[in-house]
Design a protein around this motif. Structure first.
Motif, mmCIF file in Angstrom:
data_model
loop_
_atom_site.group_PDB
_atom_site.id
_atom_site.type_symbol
_atom_site.label_atom_id
_atom_site.label_comp_id
_atom_site.label_asym_id
_atom_site.label_seq_id
_atom_site.Cartn_x
_atom_site.Cartn_y
_atom_site.Cartn_z
ATOM 1 N N VAL B 166 20.746 -48.681 58.239
ATOM 2 C CA VAL B 166 21.202 -47.349 57.285
ATOM 3 C C VAL B 166 22.026 -48.175 56.083
ATOM 4 O O VAL B 166 22.063 -47.376 54.875
ATOM 5 N N ARG B 171 18.426 -47.553 53.361
ATOM 6 C CA ARG B 171 19.607 -46.747 52.687
ATOM 7 C C ARG B 171 18.912 -45.981 51.605
ATOM 8 O O ARG B 171 17.790 -46.482 50.790
ATOM 9 N N THR B 180 23.327 -43.961 54.585
ATOM 10 C CA THR B 180 22.328 -42.953 55.197
ATOM 11 C C THR B 180 21.012 -43.093 54.445
ATOM 12 O O THR B 180 20.840 -43.481 53.669
ATOM 13 N N THR B 181 19.948 -42.538 55.541
ATOM 14 C CA THR B 181 18.903 -42.358 54.874
ATOM 15 C C THR B 181 18.838 -41.004 54.057
ATOM 16 O O THR B 181 19.721 -40.228 54.048
ATOM 17 N N HIS B 272 19.134 -36.373 58.713
ATOM 18 C CA HIS B 272 19.037 -37.672 58.245
ATOM 19 C C HIS B 272 19.690 -38.523 59.271
ATOM 20 O O HIS B 272 20.447 -38.328 59.887
ATOM 21 N N GLN B 274 22.346 -41.647 60.027
ATOM 22 C CA GLN B 274 23.519 -42.265 59.505
ATOM 23 C C GLN B 274 24.268 -42.879 60.781
ATOM 24 O O GLN B 274 24.044 -42.339 61.913
ATOM 25 N N ILE B 277 26.156 -40.658 64.459
ATOM 26 C CA ILE B 277 25.215 -39.506 64.746
ATOM 27 C C ILE B 277 25.758 -38.660 65.879
ATOM 28 O O ILE B 277 25.750 -37.565 66.517
#
Lengths: 522, 363
Positions: B166, B171, B180-181, B272, B274, B277
């Protein structure tokens, strides 16, 4: 600690140990009900009774493992209260258990060291262990790990450990059940010597001949009560048995059997053990016909365990035709596949091998029953059928238990053994391999089991009995072969075999026998 | 008088049921003491922790959302533990599952991929979790490596791998450099059960896992095999069951469930991929498994209870400024007491008298 142990009281003036109205209650169940006994120094005192008669409870009370509900114990005339076995040992009470309390992953010396209360160094303990084991003729290698040892060798550790504490009073629970006649004789010599040294011995056994031969006094228990104190030398085996069970024990009868086709064949089986200290099987051959009972004698640790594993399929054999069950090469088949060929197996150790101790009897029925059709359908267990099988075993073999489906470990040794043997016999096997069928089982249960084996053979089953109890083999088998250092002797007709002959074979010599197959010893 | 532990002849069913309750009571008592030492009113704090979340609909849904991964992972862990296979690395399998599922979500992002995306994500997460769990299992079976250590160490490998993805290749270019995605497309998202609510399809899957495990353990030969292998390995071999195979199977199933829980968490409540999680679901699930007595239905109840501590902990932080770490302390104390109380099932307490002459026991 409540009383003082006088050092200078005259010997034999009062009993070493006295129990007065000793009672142990579990809820409403009286395991021991007002038991009075006296144990004197320089005496071998037998404790006789069927399984569940209360022998173990009484011994545990004396050894401080249990506390009495009522009554009292006196040690040299003084009230004795034991909060635990350490206090019993401190007074000089030693115990050799029927079920060994050893750590499998520790060595012999480490196990002995753990059982001693003193602050002796490990080196001293090892040296003393060698000394004691040599002195009393109980050979032990202090450096071996316990898991590699046979039952007979494990018992030696327990005996030596108890002797190293220099006990004034030694309790032995069924000590000869795993010994050869010669080994038992050695043990008796040890016990006679201990007696001559002024010690008292409490000897629990169900072998009445032994008790008659060895013991000076006997206390007989039945359903938790003392029914008699007698001198066993003045009684007959029959009269002792009557007092134990309250009725005459019925004789085992052997039906005449016609020999049929070979159902179990072992062809020149060679097997290198997985465990480096195990015994290598060396050119073992046997042939067993339907309706026949073959006995396999031998001192523990001579390859019987390895052979049992090879026969059952717990250890697979590369040459598939080295083991043939019902005409089919089975050496490479799993234990489940062998069961499907009609074979059944009863291992020596009932707790942990023959059964999962903390699982219910129904689970333990499924343990070996799942191979045959009926109990499992499409991967689902038919609970009702399994319970019905438990009921059938219970009824046919008189398995006594508190509830319909208790945990295996809650049954007494004899009842669990009847369950384990009954479980296999009711599968109606074509071949039954059974190891130590009556080890640590009382006379009543042993009779039931031996009779069941005879009846099974009479029905055409091939039965292989591996046992260290020569009396048992002589009583029920047609032929006897002896296992020594991984080799199997040629079989002798039981009717023609003498004890001396068998004893010598168990020690590795071949008394006057032309044994061409095994002439070239590796 | 002296207190001794005496072995029971048989495991007590009553004690098996009472033991988790005793453990919870002891935990609450210890917590009260701890809260008092922190200068908080224990009674008020415990009400915020355990009663308030039960009184409004939002919190109730939130409890179910938190319980979903806990229950799903714990059911798999229970299978392992029953077979005497000690999978401590569910957290890592959870993360790897989340990564493997997210991979499909990231690759299909912005394309017109159809409704196959979510099922494919779930499947790949389960497979990845299972494969990741098989690493310690194979190490155990082939080389005798302690699965406790290897499975635990693989958690950190998984954490760092996710972190790398990520921060690097996955990214979100429009994400202001946050690790994060991008938000997953709707076809890559676990649907909610009620419009506008938080409760999602994963809760149903968790219930299915509970039911399947209950049937497996209670009714099938495979479940019996798992129990025997754990209870008595030698007897299991005598029964024709292969302990090694049981270790591989239970690890794989447990890893698959953990991986599934991972992707459901990412594609459901979070949306998403990250770092962070999981607030330690994989570890808390160990507590859930034991508190639920390794029984699937028990695990469902225990999962809801532990989820309550998460939600209660958040509320206590807001309402009473109690640090969130107190929740973790609470969970740790709970596991401690659960394991301690387990000895009640095999043993019982007895007082023995040491006074002379009086030989009356209480047994």
């Amino acid at each position: 600690m409540s009383e003082t142990t006088p050092g200078g009281s005259p010997p034999d003036a009062k009993p070493l140990l006295q129990t007065i109205g000793l009672t142990k209650r579990y809820g409403t169940f009286l395991a021991n009900d007002g038991i009075d006994t006296e144990i004197w120094p320089r005496q071998i005192h037998a404790l006789l009774g069927e399984n569940g008669a209360g022998k173990s409870t009484l011994v545990k009370l004396i050894y401080g493992l249990l506390q009495p509900s009522a009554g009292e114990m006196r040690w040299e005339g003084h009230v004795m209260v034991l909060a635990g076995p350490a206090q019993a040992r401190a007074r000089g009470i030693g115990m050799v258990f029927q079920h060994f309390s050893l750590f499998d992953n520790l060595t012999v010396a480490e196990n002995v060291a753990l059982g001693l209360d003193g602050k002796e160094s490990f080196k001293d303990i090892s040296a003393r262990l060698r000394e004691v084991s040599r002195l009393y003729g109980l050979p032990l290698d202090p450096k071996r790990e316990v898991w590699q040892l046979s039952v007979g060798e494990r018992q030696r550790i327990e005996i030596v450990r108890a002797l190293m504490q220099n006990p004034r009073f030694l309790i032995l629970d069924e000590p000869t059940s795993v010994l050869t006649p010669q080994e038992a004789d050695q043990l008796f010599a040890v016990l006679e010597r201990l007696k001559a040294e002024g010690r008292a011995i409490l000897y629990i056994s169900h072998k009445l001949d032994e008790v008659k031969r060895l013991c000076d006094t006997a206390t007989i228990l039945r359903t938790g009560r003392k029914v008699a104190t007698c001198s066993p030398k003045a009684e007959t085996a029959g009269s002792l048995a009557r007092m134990m069970v309250g009725t005459e024990i019925k004789e085992i009868r052997a039906a005449t059997r016609a020999a049929r086709m070979p159902r179990l064949v072992v062809n020149h089986l060679d097997l290198v053990p997985d465990d480096p200290h195990g015994v290598r099987l060396d050119d073992v051959s046997l042939e067993l016909k339907g309706g026949e009972i073959l006995g396999m004698a031998g001192v523990a640790g001579n390859g019987q365990d390895e052979l049992f594993a090879a026969l059952s399929g717990e250890r697979l054999v590369e040459q598939s035709n080295a083991i043939v069950i019902e005409g089919i090469a089975a050496g490479a088949l799993s234990i489940t596949a062998r069961r499907r060929l009609g074979a059944a197996f009863v291992p020596e150790e009932r707790l942990g091998h023959g059964t999962a101790p903390r699982m219910k009897l129904s689970d333990n029925t499924l343990l070996t029953g799942h191979a045959a059709p009926g109990m499992v359908r499409h991967g689902f267990v038919d609970t009702q059928r399994v319970l019905a099988a438990v009921d059938r075993i219970t009824e046919s073999f008189d398995v006594r238990k508190a509830r319909r489906d208790p945990e295996a470990a809650s049954l007494s040794g004899g009842n669990l053994q009847k369950f384990v043997v009954g479980r296999e016999i009711l599968q109606n096997p074509g071949v039954l391999v059974v190891s130590q069928p009556t080890w640590g089982v009382d006379a009543g249960a042993a009779t039931v089991i031996r009779q069941a084996l005879l009846d099974l053979a009479a029905g055409g089953t091939a039965v292989l009995v591996i046992s260290q109890d020569l009396d048992e083999l002589i009583e029920i088998t047609d032929r006897i072969a002896v296992m020594f250092h991984g080799r199997l002797s040629a079989s002798l007709k039981t009717a023609d075999a003498t004890r001396e002959q068998l004893g010598l074979l168990m020690g590795g010599s071949h008394p006057g026998q032309e044994d061409t197959a095994h002439a070239a010893r590796a | 008088m002296q207190l001794v532990l005496e072995k029971r002849a048989e495991q007590s069913t009553a004690a098996a049921l009472v033991s988790p309750l005793v453990a919870i009571a002891a935990t609450l008592a210890t917590m009260s003491l701890l809260l008092a030492l922190l200068g908080k009113n224990p009674a008020a704090a415990l009400i915020v922790y355990f009663v308030d979340p039960l009184t409004d609909g939002y919190s109730l849904q939130e409890i179910a959302v938190k319980a979903t991964p806990l229950v799903m992972i714990a059911v798999g862990l229970a299978l392992c533990y029953l077979a005497n296979a000690w999978n401590i690395g569910a957290e890592g399998q959870f993360l790897i599952g989340a990564v493997a599922g997210s991979w499909i979500a990231v690759k299909t992002q912005g394309t017109d991929a159809g409704h196959w995306v979510l099922p494919a994500m779930l499947a790949s997460a389960a497979i990845a979790g299972a494969l990741y769990a098989l690493i310690p299992a194979i190490g155990k079976v082939r080389f005798g490596a302690s699965e406790i250590l290897t499975s635990l160490m693989l958690v950190y490998v998984a954490e760092l791998f996710l972190d790398y993805l990520v921060r690097g290749p996955w990214r979100d270019p429009a994400g202001f450099n946050f690790p994060t995605t991008a938000e997953f497309d709707p076809v890559a998202t676990v649907p909610v059960l009620v419009e506008g609510g938080r409760l999602h399809l994963g809760a149903i899957l968790a219930l299915l896992a509970v039911a399947a495990a209950a049937v497996l353990l209670g009714r099938t030969l495979k479940g019996f095999e798992i129990r025997v292998v754990g209870a008595a390995p030698r007897a299991a071999r005598f029964a024709g069951f292969d302990p090694d195979r049981a270790i591989l199977v239970t690890f794989a199933v447990s890893g698959a469930l953990a991986g599934l829980a991972g992707i459901i968490e990412v594609a459901g409540p979070i949306g998403h991929l990250q770092p962070g999680i999981s607030p330690g679901y994989g570890f808390t699930a160990i507590i859930v498994a034991f508190l639920g007595r390794l029984n699937p239905v028990g695990i469902l109840i225990a999962g809801l209870f532990l989820a309550l501590t998460f939600i209660g902990g958040e509320q206590a932080q807001i309402a009473m400024k109690i640090p969130l770490d107190v929740t973790k302390v609470f969970q740790g104390i709970l596991l401690f007491y659960v394991l301690a109380c387990d000895s009640l099932i095999l043993y019982r307490f007895r007082f023995i008298s040491k006074s002379p002459g009086v030989l009356r026991g209480t047994g």
